[in-house]
Design a protein around this motif. Structure first.
Motif, short mmCIF file in Angstrom:
data_model
loop_
_atom_site.label_atom_id
_atom_site.label_comp_id
_atom_site.label_asym_id
_atom_site.label_seq_id
_atom_site.Cartn_x
_atom_site.Cartn_y
_atom_site.Cartn_z
N ASP A 17 1.04 -0.99 0.00
CA ASP A 17 -0.02 0.36 0.01
C ASP A 17 1.17 0.89 0.24
O ASP A 17 2.23 0.78 -0.34
CB ASP A 17 -0.72 0.38 1.51
N ALA A 18 0.51 2.80 0.05
CA ALA A 18 1.40 3.82 0.24
C ALA A 18 2.24 3.67 1.12
O ALA A 18 3.23 4.10 1.08
CB ALA A 18 -0.19 4.44 0.53
N GLU A 19 1.81 3.09 2.39
CA GLU A 19 3.24 3.13 3.07
C GLU A 19 4.18 1.74 3.35
O GLU A 19 4.88 1.97 3.96
CB GLU A 19 2.41 2.68 4.90
N ASN A 20 3.57 0.65 2.42
CA ASN A 20 4.27 -0.13 1.95
C ASN A 20 4.02 -0.86 0.21
O ASN A 20 4.01 -1.64 0.13
CB ASN A 20 4.33 -1.13 2.57
N PRO A 21 5.01 0.61 0.03
CA PRO A 21 4.29 -0.06 -1.58
C PRO A 21 6.19 -0.63 -2.30
O PRO A 21 6.18 -0.43 -3.45
CB PRO A 21 4.91 1.75 -2.12
N TRP A 22 5.90 -1.32 -1.59
CA TRP A 22 7.34 -2.73 -1.96
C TRP A 22 6.49 -4.18 -1.46
O TRP A 22 7.03 -4.42 -0.75
CB TRP A 22 8.56 -2.33 -1.76
N PRO A 23 6.97 -4.94 -3.02
CA PRO A 23 6.62 -5.90 -2.37
C PRO A 23 7.62 -7.41 -1.62
O PRO A 23 7.26 -7.55 -1.38
CB PRO A 23 6.11 -6.99 -3.28
N GLY A 24 8.84 -6.55 -1.56
CA GLY A 24 9.86 -7.10 -0.98
C GLY A 24 10.65 -7.75 -2.40
O GLY A 24 10.58 -7.67 -3.81
N LEU A 25 10.85 -8.87 -1.73
CA LEU A 25 11.59 -10.42 -2.64
C LEU A 25 10.57 -11.14 -4.33
O LEU A 25 11.25 -10.98 -4.60
CB LEU A 25 12.37 -11.19 -1.41
#
Length: 209
Positions: A17-25
């Protein structure tokens, strides 16, 4: 690297989401399109290739972001153009269905998700026959024609993992025959032989589709 990974690159994080806009690996999925930025030229090139060709192949080293590019950037472009992406990752385990059946189930799932109830695929019917039926009409709820785009992830596994099955040679051959007929736009040999035996069947198919 030691210790826990930051949340932004946590492979177990399932919230983007906007707070965590990166899915990681994990790769970006289609629902993450709003958070996938850049690579505009690559997206346009790939979209154009898909629109102009029956077959487009995207290949490169692992880790370059091919899956993210396809899922989060290409899929939305395809949908906007009236094309329906059909994600396919074949299962090569000994208990897995033939490639043809797996491909059909992926097509059926994608169509139903689009609100389209597909005509059934007959037991001995090839994918070429299904898609070239004159009676076939794939339309969205607003009446627009929908054209499926089969998107194979890790397609090279057909030749590696597929060949390792006890029926490997037959499994690989049957899968390639089905796909070659679609790519080259001609009926498989067994269908062509059927047409020769029963010429009236030809009228049931649209060869220009």
């Amino acid at each position: 690297m030691t210790g826990p990974l930051p949340r932004g690159i946590d492979p177990q994080a399932d919230v983007v989401d906007a707070e965590n806009p990166w899915p990681g690996l994990a790769p970006f999925a289609e629902e993450h399109a709003a958070y996938f930025h850049g690579r505009g030229r690559e997206v346009e090139d790939l979209f154009r290739l898909v629109r102009l060709n029956r077959l487009a192949v995207l290949y490169g080293q692992s880790g370059l972001g091919k899956t993210s590019l396809v899922q989060a950037a290409l899929y939305p472009r395809l949908r906007a153009a009236g094309l329906l992406p059909v994600p396919i990752r074949l299962d090569y385990s000994s208990a897995a269905e033939p490639a043809r059946s797996q491909i059909w189930r992926a097509i059926e799932k994608a169509l139903r998700a689009q609100g389209i109830a597909p005509q059934p695929l007959n037991e001995d019917e090839t994918l070429w026959e299904f898609f070239h039926r004159r009676s076939l009409r794939l339309a969205s709820a607003d009446g627009r024609t929908v054209i499926p785009v089969l998107v194979f992830d890790q397609f090279e596994e057909l030749f590696t993992l597929g060949a390792e099955r006890t029926d490997g040679r037959e499994y690989v051959r049957d899968g390639l025959v089905e796909l070659a007929a679609l790519v080259e736009n001609h009926p498989p040999d067994r269908v062509d032989a059927r047409f020769n035996r029963e010429p009236k069947l030809v009228a049931q198919y649209d060869f220009d589709r």
